[in-house]
Structure formats: structure tokens, C-alpha cells
Design an enzyme around this catalytic site. Structure first.
Site, PDB file in Angstrom:
ATOM      1  N   ARG A 220       1.255  -1.506   0.236  1.00  0.00           N
ATOM      2  CA  ARG A 220      -0.114  -0.229  -0.079  1.00  0.00           C
ATOM      3  C   ARG A 220       0.824   0.929   0.037  1.00  0.00           C
ATOM      4  NH1 ARG A 220      -4.217   1.125   4.768  1.00  0.00           N
ATOM      5  NH2 ARG A 220      -2.813   1.289   5.984  1.00  0.00           N
TER       6      ARG A 220
ATOM      7  N   ARG B 129      10.004  27.552  -2.308  1.00  0.00           N
ATOM      8  CA  ARG B 129       8.688  26.639  -2.243  1.00  0.00           C
ATOM      9  C   ARG B 129       8.118  27.199  -3.037  1.00  0.00           C
ATOM     10  NH1 ARG B 129       3.930  28.658  -1.031  1.00  0.00           N
ATOM     11  NH2 ARG B 129       2.376  27.017  -0.128  1.00  0.00           N
TER      12      ARG B 129
ATOM     13  N   HIS C 141       5.139  25.305  -5.547  1.00  0.00           N
ATOM     14  CA  HIS C 141       4.217  23.488  -6.145  1.00  0.00           C
ATOM     15  C   HIS C 141       4.399  22.917  -7.146  1.00  0.00           C
ATOM     16  CE1 HIS C 141       0.528  25.944  -4.062  1.00  0.00           C
ATOM     17  NE2 HIS C 141       1.511  26.931  -3.675  1.00  0.00           N
TER      18      HIS C 141
ATOM     19  N   LYS D 126      -2.961   6.974   0.868  1.00  0.00           N
ATOM     20  CA  LYS D 126      -2.722   7.143   2.943  1.00  0.00           C
ATOM     21  C   LYS D 126      -1.747   8.599   2.629  1.00  0.00           C
ATOM     22  CE  LYS D 126      -2.006   4.903   6.765  1.00  0.00           C
ATOM     23  NZ  LYS D 126      -3.211   5.211   7.228  1.00  0.00           N
TER      24      LYS D 126
ATOM     25  N   GLU E  44     -16.291   5.694   4.819  1.00  0.00           N
ATOM     26  CA  GLU E  44     -15.270   4.729   5.925  1.00  0.00           C
ATOM     27  C   GLU E  44     -15.433   6.073   7.184  1.00  0.00           C
ATOM     28  OE1 GLU E  44     -11.861   5.139   4.485  1.00  0.00           O
ATOM     29  OE2 GLU E  44     -11.678   7.107   4.388  1.00  0.00           O
TER      30      GLU E  44
ATOM     31  N   LEU F 250     -10.188   4.865   2.197  1.00  0.00           N
ATOM     32  CA  LEU F 250      -8.450   3.985   2.071  1.00  0.00           C
ATOM     33  C   LEU F 250      -8.900   2.097   2.321  1.00  0.00           C
ATOM     34  CD1 LEU F 250      -5.563   4.897   2.599  1.00  0.00           C
ATOM     35  CD2 LEU F 250      -6.225   4.035   4.985  1.00  0.00           C
TER      36      LEU F 250
HETATM   37  C1  PLP Z   1      -9.467   7.565   6.754  1.00  0.00           C
HETATM   38  C2  PLP Z   1      -9.137   5.545   7.627  1.00  0.00           C
HETATM   39  N1  PLP Z   1      -9.418   4.857   6.712  1.00  0.00           N
HETATM   40  C3  PLP Z   1      -9.474   3.256   7.217  1.00  0.00           C
HETATM   41  C4  PLP Z   1      -7.960   2.984   8.296  1.00  0.00           C
HETATM   42  C5  PLP Z   1      -7.630   2.185   8.392  1.00  0.00           C
HETATM   43  O1  PLP Z   1      -6.482   1.341   7.589  1.00  0.00           O
HETATM   44  P1  PLP Z   1      -5.687  -0.056   8.404  1.00  0.00           P
HETATM   45  O2  PLP Z   1      -7.164  -1.272   8.700  1.00  0.00           O
HETATM   46  O3  PLP Z   1      -4.883  -0.738   6.858  1.00  0.00           O
HETATM   47  O4  PLP Z   1      -5.259   0.567   9.584  1.00  0.00           O
HETATM   48  C6  PLP Z   1      -7.450   4.238   8.364  1.00  0.00           C
HETATM   49  C7  PLP Z   1      -6.512   3.730   9.903  1.00  0.00           C
HETATM   50  O5  PLP Z   1      -5.801   4.763  10.107  1.00  0.00           O
HETATM   51  C8  PLP Z   1      -7.567   5.610   8.148  1.00  0.00           C
HETATM   52  O6  PLP Z   1      -7.155   6.425   8.398  1.00  0.00           O
END
Ligand code: PLP
Length: 287
Positions: free
Chosen positions: A54, A103, A105, A150, A182, A206
Site C-alpha cells: 500500500r 517553495r 508548487h 494514505k 468510512e 482507504l
Molecule cells: C481514513 C482511514 N480509513 C481506514 C483506515 C484503516 O486502515 P488500516 O486497517 O490499514 O489501518 C485508516 C487507518 O488509519 C484511516 O486513516
């Protein structure tokens, strides 16, 4: 966290207090970076390969190459864990596009990534409390459209989480166009008539490592599992709601917007899957 504790920064292991980066780091200026949180039980990294895969997908999504091989990461993270073989730790890994000359972008053509890792204890007391059930609220998902990355740009997530905390709740379940995406730091599941339902992977959530493991263990246990959208209405009438994450594992939600979920206590399907999850973890400890 003790400043004596060693962390990893750009090829070196050094005390936390000595770990310094440039104020021109793009992670600091633009949140131009990604991260991982990997649990380790008795010094053993949990689902390391999935977390590294990931990490590399997040890097690719922000137009960065893998910064190290999986074997190099594995050696570094295991070395960080050496003093913690007796305890459960959460390992934090962050990679940014590094510091530019000023700096700007625009993405630099060449860059020296900043690579950082540290560990901190997983508080098992809080896991015991979570197992009694948590309260959550629903909020509009105000975040951007690329939630599958992430990213260290977590302002949306933390402000949503804080709204839940302000209302003495543990988590916020986010709704986009009338459907649950989520939690602010977790993935969401519901149970309806013994069927386990979670939203499919998309740019709006995520791809949680715990989410995948929970699906895997539930299927093995013969539970009917479906990946499909969960409407707001369905969320409110669910028999059970769970939120999952690497360090909080499977949190049973017993109260949503001050209303009891199901019977107002962790449900039967949660009991079953949480026990399979614990057994899975314990097997790793014994390896
Ligand atoms: C926004 C978000 N969704 C889902 C998850 C769960 O992911 P994982 O099971 O890989 O920790 C996290 C974990 O921090 C998160 O920040």
C-alpha cells in the site's frame, strides 16, 4: 515519547531529539508525502507485505517511485523493533518528496525523499475499553476525492475526528451523497440479518489492511460477506456496525448519533469475528 528512543531518518538510527528535517521539506510545506501505520505484536510486524504494497501504491499515486525495496524496509523496521520484543507497538512510516531549494508548487524533476520511521506502544487498555463498544456520529465527508491515497494531508480527517470527540464520541462515520464511505480513521462494516456488508474499494476510502483481513477471516468462518454501498438509511437500521483499523482492530459501534445500534451492545457476529481476529494475532506471536 522519550527523546532517548531511536527513530529512523534517511538511513540513520538516531535519538528522536536528534532527528531533524529541513523547513523546506515538501511534507512540511505542502503535505507532499504518504505514510503507513503497521502494528507489531511481540516484535513481529503484522501484515508487513500488505502495508509495504500500500505504501508503494500511495507513492505511485503521488508520482513517486518506491524509495526502498521491501527487504530494506523490513530490515529497518525490525531493527527499530529490537528493543520492544516484549511489547505491542505501532510502527509509523512516512515518506515525503524531500526538501526543494525554495517553495515551489511544481513537482521537482529530481528530489531526495525524506524517509522516517518510529514506533510507539499500542495501548492495550484502550483496546479492552473499545471491546465494550464505542459511540459514533455521522458527518458529511468533506474530504477530497482521492481518499485511497494514505496521504499525510489529514486535516479533513482530524477536524472530522475532533467533531466526534467534541461530542464525546470515539469516531465519525462519513457520508458522501447519502452513502457511508468510512470512518475518519477507520473502515466501516455493517451486519444486517447475519450478512456482513462493507463499501467496495474506491477513491472515496482507504483500502484498509484490517478491512481486508476482516473480510478474509469472516469468509473463512462461513459468514456471508458482500462489498457494496451502504446507504445512510441502512446504516441507521443495521443490526451491528463495526469500524476497523490496524491499531484499534474491530471496534463495535453500540451507539450512533445517540441512538442504540441493534441491542446497544457488541453483536454476536462481532463476537465471532473479533475472536477469530485475536486467534490470528496470537498465531503470529507464537511464530
Ligand atoms: C481514513 C482511514 N480509513 C481506514 C483506515 C484503516 O486502515 P488500516 O486497517 O490499514 O489501518 C485508516 C487507518 O488509519 C484511516 O486513516
Amino acid at each position: 515519547m522519550s527523546s532517548q528512543l531511536n527513530v529512523f531518518l534517511n538511513g540513520e538510527f538516531l535519538p528522536l531529539a536528534d532527528a531533524k528535517i529541513s523547513v523546506l521539506d515538501r511534507g512540511f510545506l505542502f503535505a507532499d508525502g504518504v505514510y503507513e501505520v503497521i502494528p507489531a505484536y511481540a516484535g513481529k510486524l503484522f501484515r508487513l507485505q500488505q502495508h509495504l504494497d500500500r505504501l508503494n501504491s500511495s507513492l505511485a499515486a503521488i508520482r513517486m517511485q518506491p524509495v526502498m525495496t521491501d527487504l530494506q524496509w523490513s530490515k529497518i523496521l525490525n531493527k527499530l523493533l529490537e528493543p520492544h520484543a516484549q511489547s505491542d507497538q505501532s510502527v509509523y512510516v512516512q515518506v515525503t518528496r524531500g526538501a526543494g531549494v525554495n517553495r515551489n508548487h511544481q513537482l521537482p524533476e529530481q528530489y531526495e525523499p525524506t524517509m522516517f520511521a518510529m514506533c510507539q506502544p499500542i495501548v492495550t487498555d484502550s483496546l479492552d475499553t473499545i471491546a465494550n463498544g464505542i459511540s459514533a456520529i455521522t458527518l458529511d465527508d468533506i474530504r477530497w476525492d482521492w481518499c485511497h491515497i494514505k496521504s499525510v494531508a489529514l486535516l479533513g480527517n482530524i477536524l472530522l475526528k475532533q467533531q466526534a470527540c467534541d461530542q464525546h464520541c470515539t469516531e465519525a462515520i462519513l457520508l458522501r451523497d447519502g452513502f457511508a464511505t468510512e470512518g475518519s480513521a477507520s473502515n466501516v462494516f455493517i451486519v444486517n440479518n447475519k450478512r456482513l456488508i462493507t463499501p467496495p474499494k474506491s477513491h472515496h476510502l482507504l483500502p484498509g489492511i484490517t478491512r481486508d483481513l476482516v473480510l478474509e477471516l469472516s469468509m473463512q468462518a462461513g459468514i456471508d460477506c458482500v462489498e457494496r454501498e451502504i446507504s445512510e438509511l441502512e446504516l441507521f437500521s443495521a443490526d451491528e456496525i463495526w469500524l476497523t483499523s490496524s491499531t484499534k482492530e474491530i471496534m463495535p459501534v453500540i451507539e450512533l448519533n445517540r441512538q442504540a445500534v441493534g441491542k446497544g451492545q457488541p453483536g454476536d457476529v462481532w463476537q465471532q469475528v473479533a475472536s477469530h481476529y485475536s486467534q490470528f494475532k496470537e498465531q503470529l506471536r507464537l511464530l
